[in-house]
Design a protein around this motif. Structure first.
Motif, PDB file in Angstrom:
ATOM      1  N   ALA A   1       0.827  -1.205   0.000  1.00 29.93           N
ATOM      2  CA  ALA A   1       0.000   0.000   0.000  1.00 29.93           C
ATOM      3  C   ALA A   1       0.866   1.262   0.000  1.00 29.93           C
ATOM      4  O   ALA A   1       0.548   2.244  -0.684  1.00 29.93           O
ATOM      5  CB  ALA A   1      -0.930  -0.010   1.215  1.00 29.93           C
ATOM      6  N   PHE A   2       1.942   1.218   0.765  1.00 32.80           N
ATOM      7  CA  PHE A   2       2.821   2.381   0.856  1.00 32.80           C
ATOM      8  C   PHE A   2       3.476   2.678  -0.495  1.00 32.80           C
ATOM      9  O   PHE A   2       3.509   3.827  -0.949  1.00 32.80           O
ATOM     10  CB  PHE A   2       3.890   2.129   1.918  1.00 32.80           C
ATOM     11  CG  PHE A   2       4.669   3.362   2.292  1.00 32.80           C
ATOM     12  CD1 PHE A   2       4.268   4.146   3.364  1.00 32.80           C
ATOM     13  CD2 PHE A   2       5.795   3.749   1.582  1.00 32.80           C
ATOM     14  CE1 PHE A   2       4.968   5.298   3.711  1.00 32.80           C
ATOM     15  CE2 PHE A   2       6.499   4.885   1.922  1.00 32.80           C
ATOM     16  CZ  PHE A   2       6.093   5.664   2.999  1.00 32.80           C
ATOM     17  N   LYS A   3       3.960   1.639  -1.144  1.00 30.16           N
ATOM     18  CA  LYS A   3       4.626   1.844  -2.435  1.00 30.16           C
ATOM     19  C   LYS A   3       3.649   2.322  -3.495  1.00 30.16           C
ATOM     20  O   LYS A   3       3.998   3.133  -4.364  1.00 30.16           O
ATOM     21  CB  LYS A   3       5.309   0.553  -2.886  1.00 30.16           C
ATOM     22  CG  LYS A   3       6.182   0.737  -4.127  1.00 30.16           C
ATOM     23  CD  LYS A   3       7.023  -0.485  -4.403  1.00 30.16           C
ATOM     24  CE  LYS A   3       7.960  -0.224  -5.581  1.00 30.16           C
ATOM     25  NZ  LYS A   3       8.835  -1.400  -5.855  1.00 30.16           N
ATOM     26  N   LYS A   4       2.424   1.848  -3.425  1.00 28.42           N
ATOM     27  CA  LYS A   4       1.409   2.283  -4.384  1.00 28.42           C
ATOM     28  C   LYS A   4       1.135   3.773  -4.251  1.00 28.42           C
ATOM     29  O   LYS A   4       0.940   4.470  -5.253  1.00 28.42           O
ATOM     30  CB  LYS A   4       0.121   1.487  -4.181  1.00 28.42           C
ATOM     31  CG  LYS A   4      -0.973   1.843  -5.172  1.00 28.42           C
ATOM     32  CD  LYS A   4      -2.214   0.988  -4.954  1.00 28.42           C
ATOM     33  CE  LYS A   4      -3.304   1.351  -5.959  1.00 28.42           C
ATOM     34  NZ  LYS A   4      -4.525   0.528  -5.767  1.00 28.42           N
ATOM     35  N   ARG A   5       1.146   4.280  -3.002  1.00 29.00           N
ATOM     36  CA  ARG A   5       0.846   5.700  -2.788  1.00 29.00           C
ATOM     37  C   ARG A   5       2.048   6.600  -3.019  1.00 29.00           C
ATOM     38  O   ARG A   5       1.936   7.654  -3.648  1.00 29.00           O
ATOM     39  CB  ARG A   5       0.297   5.927  -1.374  1.00 29.00           C
ATOM     40  CG  ARG A   5       0.085   7.397  -1.067  1.00 29.00           C
ATOM     41  CD  ARG A   5      -0.811   7.647   0.101  1.00 29.00           C
ATOM     42  NE  ARG A   5      -0.970   9.071   0.365  1.00 29.00           N
ATOM     43  CZ  ARG A   5      -1.771   9.882  -0.291  1.00 29.00           C
ATOM     44  NH1 ARG A   5      -2.498   9.413  -1.292  1.00 29.00           N
ATOM     45  NH2 ARG A   5      -1.856  11.165   0.025  1.00 29.00           N
ATOM     46  N   TYR A   6       3.220   6.201  -2.500  1.00 26.08           N
ATOM     47  CA  TYR A   6       4.374   7.095  -2.533  1.00 26.08           C
ATOM     48  C   TYR A   6       5.418   6.746  -3.592  1.00 26.08           C
ATOM     49  O   TYR A   6       6.368   7.510  -3.792  1.00 26.08           O
ATOM     50  CB  TYR A   6       5.039   7.145  -1.149  1.00 26.08           C
ATOM     51  CG  TYR A   6       4.156   7.783  -0.107  1.00 26.08           C
ATOM     52  CD1 TYR A   6       3.855   9.135  -0.161  1.00 26.08           C
ATOM     53  CD2 TYR A   6       3.610   7.031   0.927  1.00 26.08           C
ATOM     54  CE1 TYR A   6       3.045   9.730   0.794  1.00 26.08           C
ATOM     55  CE2 TYR A   6       2.791   7.618   1.892  1.00 26.08           C
ATOM     56  CZ  TYR A   6       2.507   8.968   1.809  1.00 26.08           C
ATOM     57  OH  TYR A   6       1.697   9.558   2.752  1.00 26.08           O
ATOM     58  N   GLY A   7       5.266   5.619  -4.242  1.00 24.85           N
ATOM     59  CA  GLY A   7       6.183   5.271  -5.324  1.00 24.85           C
ATOM     60  C   GLY A   7       7.482   4.645  -4.889  1.00 24.85           C
ATOM     61  O   GLY A   7       8.308   4.292  -5.731  1.00 24.85           O
ATOM     62  N   VAL A   8       7.690   4.517  -3.590  1.00 26.78           N
ATOM     63  CA  VAL A   8       8.901   3.867  -3.069  1.00 26.78           C
ATOM     64  C   VAL A   8       8.486   2.950  -1.923  1.00 26.78           C
ATOM     65  O   VAL A   8       7.405   3.112  -1.333  1.00 26.78           O
ATOM     66  CB  VAL A   8       9.941   4.891  -2.555  1.00 26.78           C
ATOM     67  CG1 VAL A   8      10.457   5.757  -3.688  1.00 26.78           C
ATOM     68  CG2 VAL A   8       9.352   5.746  -1.439  1.00 26.78           C
ATOM     69  N   SER A   9       9.331   1.996  -1.600  1.00 31.28           N
ATOM     70  CA  SER A   9       9.047   1.095  -0.491  1.00 31.28           C
ATOM     71  C   SER A   9       9.236   1.825   0.833  1.00 31.28           C
ATOM     72  O   SER A   9       9.913   2.863   0.896  1.00 31.28           O
ATOM     73  CB  SER A   9       9.990  -0.103  -0.537  1.00 31.28           C
ATOM     74  OG  SER A   9      11.321   0.314  -0.262  1.00 31.28           O
ATOM     75  N   PRO A  10       8.648   1.315   1.918  1.00 31.79           N
ATOM     76  CA  PRO A  10       8.881   1.926   3.234  1.00 31.79           C
ATOM     77  C   PRO A  10      10.361   1.988   3.583  1.00 31.79           C
ATOM     78  O   PRO A  10      10.827   2.972   4.169  1.00 31.79           O
ATOM     79  CB  PRO A  10       8.117   1.001   4.191  1.00 31.79           C
ATOM     80  CG  PRO A  10       7.038   0.408   3.357  1.00 31.79           C
ATOM     81  CD  PRO A  10       7.654   0.220   1.993  1.00 31.79           C
ATOM     82  N   GLN A  11      11.126   0.955   3.220  1.00 33.97           N
ATOM     83  CA  GLN A  11      12.560   0.947   3.525  1.00 33.97           C
ATOM     84  C   GLN A  11      13.271   2.097   2.822  1.00 33.97           C
ATOM     85  O   GLN A  11      14.112   2.791   3.420  1.00 33.97           O
ATOM     86  CB  GLN A  11      13.182  -0.395   3.099  1.00 33.97           C
ATOM     87  CG  GLN A  11      12.700  -1.590   3.900  1.00 33.97           C
ATOM     88  CD  GLN A  11      11.434  -2.206   3.317  1.00 33.97           C
ATOM     89  OE1 GLN A  11      10.732  -1.578   2.515  1.00 33.97           O
ATOM     90  NE2 GLN A  11      11.155  -3.442   3.719  1.00 33.97           N
ATOM     91  N   GLU A  12      12.931   2.312   1.543  1.00 39.26           N
ATOM     92  CA  GLU A  12      13.570   3.394   0.798  1.00 39.26           C
ATOM     93  C   GLU A  12      13.148   4.753   1.343  1.00 39.26           C
ATOM     94  O   GLU A  12      13.966   5.672   1.456  1.00 39.26           O
ATOM     95  CB  GLU A  12      13.211   3.286  -0.679  1.00 39.26           C
ATOM     96  CG  GLU A  12      13.794   4.386  -1.552  1.00 39.26           C
ATOM     97  CD  GLU A  12      15.311   4.437  -1.539  1.00 39.26           C
ATOM     98  OE1 GLU A  12      15.874   5.522  -1.809  1.00 39.26           O
ATOM     99  OE2 GLU A  12      15.952   3.390  -1.263  1.00 39.26           O
ATOM    100  N   HIS A  13      11.864   4.887   1.695  1.00 40.97           N
ATOM    101  CA  HIS A  13      11.396   6.149   2.261  1.00 40.97           C
ATOM    102  C   HIS A  13      12.139   6.455   3.558  1.00 40.97           C
ATOM    103  O   HIS A  13      12.545   7.595   3.795  1.00 40.97           O
ATOM    104  CB  HIS A  13       9.893   6.071   2.525  1.00 40.97           C
ATOM    105  CG  HIS A  13       9.328   7.322   3.121  1.00 40.97           C
ATOM    106  ND1 HIS A  13       8.946   8.415   2.359  1.00 40.97           N
ATOM    107  CD2 HIS A  13       9.090   7.685   4.422  1.00 40.97           C
ATOM    108  CE1 HIS A  13       8.499   9.369   3.156  1.00 40.97           C
ATOM    109  NE2 HIS A  13       8.574   8.958   4.406  1.00 40.97           N
TER     110      HIS A  13
END
Length: 326
Positions: free
Chosen positions: A292-304
């Motif tokens: 869900a996070f990657k779908k919204r922000y375009g990056v994985s939680p780890q990368e964010h």
């Protein structure tokens, strides 16, 4: 929990620049600091605000102006005056020939201008960051909000505090700046002319307002439209219709947006694992949270998280220590 209280967990004034500007006519300042949010409180005299091709706005004593558009703008004693002074990133200030117009005053607050005794005086508070939660509020506001209140009690208190040099002055000013912000937003949301599709105006519908409070206070709960509707005492169909009409999106879409915004801000705390964060915001597993996070922000939680700046900040900014320029 009040949604506006949630917002203040993002762009707190403790991460803001505070600058008192005092000017004598003729004067005009071009501000190009790229700040996500600026609060201008007119302490005395008057000024005009203009941005882009819009009509200039007159700022009277007690007026509070919120600016969320990062485009350059002009503050001037006369709307026809061309800018001769400039404020850049991190409130770097310069005069007509690039010189710093700073003077050494006894006040602990940084003050700047062309005349220490100028009749036009304002406090400029610049929030340097907002976070994802703060961005939800900023996106609900117009490019600027003007609240006219000649008898604004917070501005009166600000005048008194700025002219003194009491203990913990910076902390007091930070809190007053937050109060100015929250007061201006509350006044704006009460205006009948505001757009309806806005979560800030949800207070006009008690059921929608309460549903938003539940979402904000307990994002970890397994909310459904039915459960929210039952909690606020209306039918599922009624809440779905009224929520969309007031907020501009369905309840579950708003819930998902809120969960991910909270998660993005929580990642600044390196003590929290991603699994802990996913549970706190209501995801059953780190896998579903990551998707869900990657779908919204375009990056994985780890990368964010790798891109997140350090969150450790002093509670009392350095600006009140020692001698300061204006």
């Amino acid at each position: 929990m009040d949604p506006l209280a949630d917002f203040l967990d993002g762009p707190r004034a403790r991460n803001a620049f505070l600058l008192r500007v005092v000017m004598s006519a003729p004067w005009s300042i071009r501000v190009q600091d790229e700040a996500p949010l600026t609060v201008v409180a007119m302490l005395g005299g008057s000024a005009y605000f203009s941005q882009g091709a819009g009509e200039p706005l007159h700022l009277e004593p007690g007026t509070v102006l919120l600016i969320r558009d990062q485009a350059p703008y002009v503050l001037a004693g006369n709307p026809n005056e061309k800018p001769r002074y400039f404020i850049g990133i991190d409130q770097n200030c310069s005069g007509p020939n690039g010189e710093d117009l700073a003077q050494s005053l006894r006040s602990g607050l940084r003050t700047w201008g062309n005349d220490a005794d100028g009749q036009d005086a304002m406090l400029v508070g610049t929030y340097r960051s907002s976070g994802e939660v703060g961005d939800l509020l900023l996106s609900a506001l117009p490019s600027h909000v003007l609240v006219k209140a000649a008898d604004n009690p917070i501005v009166s208190v600000l005048r008194q505090e700025i002219d003194g040099d009491g203990v913990a002055q910076a902390s007091v000013l930070d809190r007053l700046l937050d109060l100015l912000l929250i007061g201006a937003v509350r006044t704006w949301t009460a205006r009948e002319s505001n757009a309806e599709h806005n979560w800030l105006t949800a207070e006009r519908d008690p059921a929608v307002q309460q549903a938003i409070r539940l979402i904000h206070s307990s994002p970890d709960r397994a909310w459904t439209v039915e459960l929210l509707a039952g909690s606020v005492g209306v039918s599922r169909a009624s809440l779905a219709r009224r929520f969309h009409a007031r907020v501009g999106k369905p309840p579950m879409a708003y819930l998902n947006q809120w969960r991910l915004a909270k998660a993005a801000d929580l990642m600044g705390d390196q003590r929290l694992t991603l699994s802990t964060i996913s549970r706190r915001v209501g995801y059953a597993s780190p896998f579903s949270f990551s998707a869900a996070f990657k779908k919204r922000y375009g990056v994985s939680p780890q990368e964010h998280r790798r891109r997140q700046p350090a969150v450790a900040r002093p509670e009392v900014p350095d600006r009140i220590e020692g001698n300061h320029d204006i």
